[in-house]
Design a protein around this motif. Structure first.
Motif, PDB file in Angstrom:
ATOM      1  N   ASN A 119      -4.737  11.586   5.464  1.00  0.00           N
ATOM      2  CA  ASN A 119      -4.099  10.977   4.304  1.00  0.00           C
ATOM      3  C   ASN A 119      -4.931   9.816   3.769  1.00  0.00           C
ATOM      4  O   ASN A 119      -5.878   9.351   4.406  1.00  0.00           O
ATOM      5  CB  ASN A 119      -2.684  10.502   4.640  1.00  0.00           C
ATOM      6  N   TYR A 120      -4.555   9.386   2.590  1.00  0.00           N
ATOM      7  CA  TYR A 120      -5.160   8.233   1.937  1.00  0.00           C
ATOM      8  C   TYR A 120      -4.187   7.065   2.036  1.00  0.00           C
ATOM      9  O   TYR A 120      -2.973   7.258   1.992  1.00  0.00           O
ATOM     10  CB  TYR A 120      -5.420   8.514   0.458  1.00  0.00           C
ATOM     11  N   ILE A 121      -4.732   5.849   2.125  1.00  0.00           N
ATOM     12  CA  ILE A 121      -3.909   4.643   2.049  1.00  0.00           C
ATOM     13  C   ILE A 121      -4.536   3.752   0.985  1.00  0.00           C
ATOM     14  O   ILE A 121      -5.693   3.343   1.106  1.00  0.00           O
ATOM     15  CB  ILE A 121      -3.828   3.900   3.395  1.00  0.00           C
ATOM     16  N   GLN A 122      -3.763   3.452  -0.058  1.00  0.00           N
ATOM     17  CA  GLN A 122      -4.290   2.772  -1.241  1.00  0.00           C
ATOM     18  C   GLN A 122      -3.451   1.546  -1.589  1.00  0.00           C
ATOM     19  O   GLN A 122      -2.215   1.605  -1.548  1.00  0.00           O
ATOM     20  CB  GLN A 122      -4.288   3.755  -2.416  1.00  0.00           C
ATOM     21  N   ALA A 123      -4.119   0.459  -1.947  1.00  0.00           N
ATOM     22  CA  ALA A 123      -3.397  -0.743  -2.379  1.00  0.00           C
ATOM     23  C   ALA A 123      -2.757  -0.506  -3.745  1.00  0.00           C
ATOM     24  O   ALA A 123      -3.409  -0.011  -4.665  1.00  0.00           O
ATOM     25  CB  ALA A 123      -4.356  -1.927  -2.448  1.00  0.00           C
TER      26      ALA A 123
ATOM     27  N   VAL B  98       0.855  -1.193   0.000  1.00  0.00           N
ATOM     28  CA  VAL B  98       0.000   0.000   0.000  1.00  0.00           C
ATOM     29  C   VAL B  98       0.888   1.239   0.000  1.00  0.00           C
ATOM     30  O   VAL B  98       2.044   1.193   0.410  1.00  0.00           O
ATOM     31  CB  VAL B  98      -0.949   0.056   1.227  1.00  0.00           C
ATOM     32  N   ARG B  99       0.335   2.335  -0.459  1.00  0.00           N
ATOM     33  CA  ARG B  99       1.035   3.612  -0.371  1.00  0.00           C
ATOM     34  C   ARG B  99       0.184   4.591   0.421  1.00  0.00           C
ATOM     35  O   ARG B  99      -1.041   4.574   0.359  1.00  0.00           O
ATOM     36  CB  ARG B  99       1.375   4.184  -1.753  1.00  0.00           C
ATOM     37  N   TYR B 100       0.859   5.457   1.152  1.00  0.00           N
ATOM     38  CA  TYR B 100       0.219   6.535   1.891  1.00  0.00           C
ATOM     39  C   TYR B 100       0.412   7.805   1.075  1.00  0.00           C
ATOM     40  O   TYR B 100       1.527   8.099   0.645  1.00  0.00           O
ATOM     41  CB  TYR B 100       0.894   6.733   3.254  1.00  0.00           C
ATOM     42  N   TYR B 101      -0.657   8.566   0.878  1.00  0.00           N
ATOM     43  CA  TYR B 101      -0.487   9.798   0.114  1.00  0.00           C
ATOM     44  C   TYR B 101      -1.473  10.874   0.564  1.00  0.00           C
ATOM     45  O   TYR B 101      -2.478  10.597   1.221  1.00  0.00           O
ATOM     46  CB  TYR B 101      -0.616   9.542  -1.391  1.00  0.00           C
ATOM     47  N   HIS B 102      -1.116  12.120   0.227  1.00  0.00           N
ATOM     48  CA  HIS B 102      -1.974  13.278   0.466  1.00  0.00           C
ATOM     49  C   HIS B 102      -2.378  13.861  -0.884  1.00  0.00           C
ATOM     50  O   HIS B 102      -1.640  13.733  -1.867  1.00  0.00           O
ATOM     51  CB  HIS B 102      -1.244  14.360   1.266  1.00  0.00           C
ATOM     52  N   LEU B 103      -3.526  14.509  -0.926  1.00  0.00           N
ATOM     53  CA  LEU B 103      -3.919  15.266  -2.105  1.00  0.00           C
ATOM     54  C   LEU B 103      -3.711  16.740  -1.822  1.00  0.00           C
ATOM     55  O   LEU B 103      -4.280  17.289  -0.877  1.00  0.00           O
ATOM     56  CB  LEU B 103      -5.393  15.015  -2.440  1.00  0.00           C
ATOM     57  N   ILE B 104      -2.866  17.375  -2.639  1.00  0.00           N
ATOM     58  CA  ILE B 104      -2.563  18.792  -2.478  1.00  0.00           C
ATOM     59  C   ILE B 104      -2.782  19.481  -3.817  1.00  0.00           C
ATOM     60  O   ILE B 104      -2.099  19.174  -4.800  1.00  0.00           O
ATOM     61  CB  ILE B 104      -1.111  19.000  -1.989  1.00  0.00           C
ATOM     62  N   ASP B 105      -3.757  20.383  -3.857  1.00  0.00           N
ATOM     63  CA  ASP B 105      -4.099  21.099  -5.097  1.00  0.00           C
ATOM     64  C   ASP B 105      -4.348  20.136  -6.252  1.00  0.00           C
ATOM     65  O   ASP B 105      -3.913  20.374  -7.394  1.00  0.00           O
ATOM     66  CB  ASP B 105      -2.984  22.092  -5.474  1.00  0.00           C
TER      67      ASP B 105
ATOM     68  N   ASN C 157       3.963   9.648   0.424  1.00  0.00           N
ATOM     69  CA  ASN C 157       4.915   9.883   1.517  1.00  0.00           C
ATOM     70  C   ASN C 157       5.363   8.619   2.241  1.00  0.00           C
ATOM     71  O   ASN C 157       6.279   8.682   3.052  1.00  0.00           O
ATOM     72  CB  ASN C 157       4.351  10.886   2.531  1.00  0.00           C
ATOM     73  N   TYR C 158       4.763   7.455   1.928  1.00  0.00           N
ATOM     74  CA  TYR C 158       5.213   6.240   2.611  1.00  0.00           C
ATOM     75  C   TYR C 158       4.634   5.020   1.906  1.00  0.00           C
ATOM     76  O   TYR C 158       3.646   5.120   1.154  1.00  0.00           O
ATOM     77  CB  TYR C 158       4.776   6.254   4.083  1.00  0.00           C
ATOM     78  N   PHE C 159       5.249   3.866   2.159  1.00  0.00           N
ATOM     79  CA  PHE C 159       4.761   2.586   1.647  1.00  0.00           C
ATOM     80  C   PHE C 159       4.783   1.553   2.768  1.00  0.00           C
ATOM     81  O   PHE C 159       5.613   1.635   3.680  1.00  0.00           O
ATOM     82  CB  PHE C 159       5.652   2.065   0.512  1.00  0.00           C
ATOM     83  N   SER C 160       3.902   0.572   2.686  1.00  0.00           N
ATOM     84  CA  SER C 160       3.973  -0.601   3.558  1.00  0.00           C
ATOM     85  C   SER C 160       3.901  -1.846   2.688  1.00  0.00           C
ATOM     86  O   SER C 160       3.075  -1.922   1.764  1.00  0.00           O
ATOM     87  CB  SER C 160       2.819  -0.627   4.573  1.00  0.00           C
TER      88      SER C 160
END
Length: 200
Positions: free
Chosen positions: A99-103, A63-70, A76-79
Motif C-alpha cells: 500500500n501507499y501512505i500519503q500525507a 496521512v491516508r493509506y491507500y491501494h492502487l487498483i486498475d 482504506n485507513y487514516f492516521s
C-alpha cells in the motif's frame, strides 16, 4: 531531518505510555534513536513496492493509506495526531509494501529506522520494553484491522458513517469527501444521500 523539540518528545513519551513507560535513564537512551520527518501535502511516507524501513508517530497532520487498483486509488485507513504510522508488515518482515501512505496535509512524524529499531532491541537496557512495545503495537494494528473488517460485514454504509461521526470527526472535518466515501466503501453520490437523510 530537523531536531526534535522537548515538547515533541514529551508528546511522544506521553502517548507511548499507553503501551510502555520508560524511566528517565531509559528514555535518555531511547531518544538518541529518534528522528523527525516533515512531509509536505501529498508527499509519500511509503509507496507500494518499497520496503518500509521506518516506524512513525504522527505529531501533527494526517496521512491516508491507500491501494492502487486498475488505476484507481482506494483509501482504506487514516492516521492523525498521536497515532502510529507504518506499513508495519513490511517493516517487520522486510517484504515490499502493498500500500501507499500519503500525507493529506503538512505532517510532522517522529520516526525510528529499522536499523535503529534493531539496535534498541539489542540494547540490554531497552530490549525488554522495546520488544513489549513492538508486540503491543502489533496487537493494536490487529484490533484496528479486525474492527474495520467486521464493520464491513455487520454494518450498512449508513451505520458505518454514523459510527464515524461518533469516533472519527477529524476524518469528516479534515478529509476530502471522496476519500471519506472511499473509506466507507461507497461512492461520493451515496455518501451525499446518506448525509441528506441524516440531516433531515
Amino acid at each position: 531531518m530537523d531536531a526534535l523539540s522537548p515538547a515533541q518528545l514529551n508528546q511522544f513519551r506521553k502517548h507511548m505510555a499507553a503501551f510502555i513507560e520508560f524511566d528517565d535513564a531509559e528514555w535518555a537512551i531511547c531518544i538518541q534513536y529518534l528522528n523527525v520527518w516533515q512531509l509536505k501535502k501529498k508527499e509519500h511516507f511509503i509507496e507500494a513496492g518499497e520496503v518500509c524501513k521506518t516506524l512513525g508517530f504522527v505529531l501533527s497532520g494526517s496521512v491516508r493509506y491507500y491501494h492502487l487498483i486498475d488505476g484507481n486509488d482506494i483509501t482504506n485507513y487514516f492516521s492523525f495526531e498521536n497515532d502510529y504510522v507504518s506499513s508495519y508488515k513490511s517493516f517487520l518482515t522486510g517484504e515490499p509494501s502493498i500500500n501507499y501512505i500519503q500525507a493529506l496535509e503538512p505532517t510532522t512524524i517522529i520516526t525510528v529506522s529499522k536499523k535503529d529499531w534493531e539496535a534498541m532491541l539489542s540494547n540490554p537496557i531497552l530490549a525488554y520494553k522495546i520488544e513489549r512495545f513492538g508486540r503491543l503495537l502489533a496487537e493494536y494494528y490487529l484490533i484496528c484491522y479486525e474492527d474495520r473488517v467486521t464493520s464491513f460485514i455487520t454494518q450498512s454504509p449508513e451505520e458505518r458513517y454514523l459510527k464515524l461521526m461518533e469516533t472519527g470527526r477529524d476524518i469528516l472535518r479534515r478529509i476530502p469527501q471522496h476519500y471519506v466515501a472511499n473509506f466507507l466503501g461507497i461512492t461520493p453520490v451515496s455518501l451525499s444521500r446518506i448525509r441528506r437523510r441524516i440531516l433531515v
